[in-house]
Design a protein around this motif. Structure first.
Motif, short mmCIF file in Angstrom:
data_model
loop_
_atom_site.label_atom_id
_atom_site.label_comp_id
_atom_site.label_asym_id
_atom_site.label_seq_id
_atom_site.Cartn_x
_atom_site.Cartn_y
_atom_site.Cartn_z
N TYR A 124 -78.84 1.34 1.08
CA TYR A 124 -78.53 2.32 0.24
C TYR A 124 -77.54 2.12 -0.70
O TYR A 124 -77.87 3.57 -1.36
CB TYR A 124 -78.51 2.81 1.63
N ALA A 127 -79.30 2.18 -4.53
CA ALA A 127 -79.66 4.32 -3.99
C ALA A 127 -79.01 5.02 -5.11
O ALA A 127 -79.88 6.14 -5.65
CB ALA A 127 -80.61 4.63 -2.56
N PRO A 133 -82.95 8.61 -4.19
CA PRO A 133 -83.58 8.40 -2.45
C PRO A 133 -83.89 7.42 -2.52
O PRO A 133 -83.95 6.81 -1.09
CB PRO A 133 -83.22 9.50 -2.01
N ASN A 134 -85.51 7.61 -3.06
CA ASN A 134 -86.52 5.79 -2.38
C ASN A 134 -86.28 5.37 -3.19
O ASN A 134 -87.35 4.21 -2.99
CB ASN A 134 -87.62 7.34 -2.25
N MET A 135 -84.90 4.39 -3.56
CA MET A 135 -85.40 3.07 -4.65
C MET A 135 -85.62 1.94 -3.96
O MET A 135 -85.68 0.88 -4.26
CB MET A 135 -83.56 3.46 -4.47
N ILE A 137 -87.48 1.80 -0.26
CA ILE A 137 -88.67 1.97 -0.34
C ILE A 137 -89.46 1.57 -1.99
O ILE A 137 -91.00 0.62 -1.90
CB ILE A 137 -89.31 3.20 0.11
N ARG A 138 -88.60 1.66 -2.90
CA ARG A 138 -89.65 1.14 -3.83
C ARG A 138 -89.90 -0.04 -4.32
O ARG A 138 -89.78 -0.46 -4.70
CB ARG A 138 -88.96 2.24 -5.35
N ARG A 140 -88.45 -2.07 -2.06
CA ARG A 140 -89.69 -2.70 -1.08
C ARG A 140 -91.58 -2.71 -1.37
O ARG A 140 -91.82 -3.87 -1.58
CB ARG A 140 -89.60 -2.30 0.74
N ASP A 141 -91.85 -1.72 -1.94
CA ASP A 141 -93.40 -1.73 -2.56
C ASP A 141 -93.54 -2.38 -3.11
O ASP A 141 -94.79 -2.79 -3.57
CB ASP A 141 -93.76 -0.48 -2.04
N GLY A 222 -86.25 0.66 6.42
CA GLY A 222 -86.66 1.44 5.19
C GLY A 222 -86.52 3.12 5.59
O GLY A 222 -86.75 3.73 4.73
#
Length: 222
Positions: A124, A127, A133-135, A137-138, A140-141, A222
């Motif tokens: 976190y 981020a 905020p979705n750093m 997840i970005r 990871r994806d 996540g």
């Protein structure tokens, strides 16, 4: 054996600070600065470098590496974009990425010898630092996580030293494959067994993946 060298764009170290980004305040050494002078690399990391989080650092996680190749991707996404130690990594390296780095691969780096141990786990703090905020997840994806290395032989190193492949691990389990079973194909027995069979996998990640292998309980991430 492949004769491969990878350019170190920067070698970065930092001290623990109390940082505030938005409504979050935390201890971190994420604001690393590049160093040009020779520096000693020990079993637990670079001299003058610190880690604030218990799951960072230690002999299996002595070095954090991030590919310079992804900097252009993040430049249009991040606030306060930095060309140095973008994600608080110790080594920013060109050409060595999750798909061509394997758990257990061994590299020479100056006087030192280092070995890939596990993917980096996005947290976190990234981020918060970049106000995205979705750093996590970005990261990871995309699979653009970077990875961690242990030190097999200590020694003096500089940012002018290349990482040169000394020994490719025979099982060739890529960091990308490990990310896949960590985050997506979490209960694929065949993939998990392949990853768990690599002796050079960090012990902390081995324990997590072994639980996935033994159980079908879904753990949200996540």
């Amino acid at each position: 054996m492949k004769n491969l060298k990878y350019q170190v764009k920067s070698l970065n170290v930092g001290k623990i600070e109390t940082l505030t980004y938005g409504n979050r305040t935390f201890e971190s050494a994420i604001r690393k600065k590049s160093v040009k002078e020779p520096i000693f690399l020990s079993k637990t990391g670079f001299m003058s470098d610190e880690q604030a989080y218990e799951h960072h650092g230690g002999e299996d996680k002595a070095i954090c590496l991030y590919p310079y190749d992804y900097y252009s991707y993040w430049s249009d996404i991040l606030n306060n974009f930095s060309n140095t130690a973008l994600f608080g990594e110790n080594l920013t390296v060109k050409g060595l990425k999750e798909d061509n780095a394997h758990i257990g691969d061994i590299y020479t780096f100056g006087e030192a010898i280092i070995q890939v141990s596990e993917p980096r786990n996005p947290c976190y703090k990234l981020a918060a630092k970049y106000e995205v905020p979705n750093m996590v997840i970005r990261m990871r994806d995309t699979g653009y996580t970077g990875f961690l290395l242990r030190v097999l032989k200590e020694g003096m190193v500089t940012s002018n030293d290349d990482l040169e492949l000394l020994e490719e691990h025979p099982q060739q389990v890529s960091v990308s494959l490990v990310n896949d079973v960590k985050f997506f194909d979490r209960f694929n027995k065949e993939k998990l067994e392949k990853v768990l069979s690599v002796d050079a996998l960090s012990e902390s990640l081995r324990a997590i993946l072994l639980k996935q292998f033994q159980s079908k309980t879904t753990n949200l991430w996540g």
